[in-house]
Design an enzyme around this catalytic site. Structure first.
Site, PDB file in Angstrom:
ATOM      1  N   ARG A  76       0.838  -1.198   0.000  1.00 49.39           N
ATOM      2  CA  ARG A  76       0.000   0.000   0.000  1.00 49.39           C
ATOM      3  C   ARG A  76       0.875   1.250   0.000  1.00 49.39           C
ATOM      4  O   ARG A  76       0.358   2.361  -0.008  1.00 49.39           O
ATOM      5  CB  ARG A  76      -0.920  -0.005   1.229  1.00 49.39           C
ATOM      6  CG  ARG A  76      -2.039  -1.015   1.154  1.00 49.39           C
ATOM      7  CD  ARG A  76      -2.977  -0.920   2.364  1.00 49.39           C
ATOM      8  NE  ARG A  76      -4.116  -1.802   2.206  1.00 49.39           N
ATOM      9  CZ  ARG A  76      -4.127  -3.085   2.552  1.00 49.39           C
ATOM     10  NH1 ARG A  76      -3.059  -3.639   3.071  1.00 49.39           N
ATOM     11  NH2 ARG A  76      -5.205  -3.820   2.375  1.00 49.39           N
ATOM     12  N   ASN A  77       2.183   1.063   0.032  1.00 54.45           N
ATOM     13  CA  ASN A  77       3.139   2.163   0.109  1.00 54.45           C
ATOM     14  C   ASN A  77       3.234   2.871  -1.250  1.00 54.45           C
ATOM     15  O   ASN A  77       3.690   2.273  -2.224  1.00 54.45           O
ATOM     16  CB  ASN A  77       4.503   1.598   0.521  1.00 54.45           C
ATOM     17  CG  ASN A  77       5.572   2.654   0.655  1.00 54.45           C
ATOM     18  OD1 ASN A  77       5.725   3.511  -0.188  1.00 54.45           O
ATOM     19  ND2 ASN A  77       6.338   2.557   1.728  1.00 54.45           N
ATOM     20  N   ASP A 105      10.187  -7.197   1.485  1.00 55.07           N
ATOM     21  CA  ASP A 105      10.419  -6.838   2.879  1.00 55.07           C
ATOM     22  C   ASP A 105      11.846  -6.337   2.947  1.00 55.07           C
ATOM     23  O   ASP A 105      12.722  -6.817   2.227  1.00 55.07           O
ATOM     24  CB  ASP A 105      10.212  -8.011   3.834  1.00 55.07           C
ATOM     25  CG  ASP A 105      10.138  -7.552   5.290  1.00 55.07           C
ATOM     26  OD1 ASP A 105       9.529  -6.493   5.554  1.00 55.07           O
ATOM     27  OD2 ASP A 105      10.700  -8.222   6.162  1.00 55.07           O
TER      28      ASP A 105
END
Length: 128
Positions: free
Chosen positions: A8-9, A69
């Site tokens: 969502r970044n 990540d």
């Protein structure tokens, strides 16, 4: 073909769109799936979190998913904060950039600049 960018970044979405713009896939993001439960990102390594996140969202949407990540690893602090970069306080919330910077500087107090080496590590995982 559709491909889910499992984030969502907004900055990551823009980076992924730039890097993947020529592959001919319709790129989707988690913003288009607001009902999905977020992946907990509680694994001990970047690799496990990236694979877990890609798997979680691929299963939830039925789309192939690309997830990442990553975090900061500071040599003199034995790789801290590492996989806990956004969760440095251990209270389950994501730290802001300003909070992370302040905590890193607090922990680095008294350490000479020449010993403040660090790296940003990022791992990508693709699950179809």
């Amino acid at each position: 073909m559709e491909l889910l960018l499992a984030t969502r970044n907004p900055a990551k979405i823009e980076t992924f769109r730039t890097l993947l713009g020529g592959i001919g896939a319709e790129l989707r993001t988690l913003a288009q799936y607001p009902h999905l439960t977020p992946y907990p990102e509680d694994e001990p390594t970047f690799e496990a979190n990236a694979i877990g996140k890609a798997t979680w969202y691929a299963r939830a949407t039925g789309l192939p998913a690309l997830a990442d990540d990553g975090g900061l690893e500071i040599e003199v602090l034995d790789g801290w904060p590492g996989v806990h970069s956004r969760r440095i306080f251990g209270d389950g919330r994501a730290a802001t950039d300003d909070e992370m910077i302040a905590e890193v500087l607090r922990r680095m107090e008294g350490i000479p600049e020449k010993h403040r080496g660090c790296r940003m590590r990022n791992v990508l995982a693709f699950v179809a």
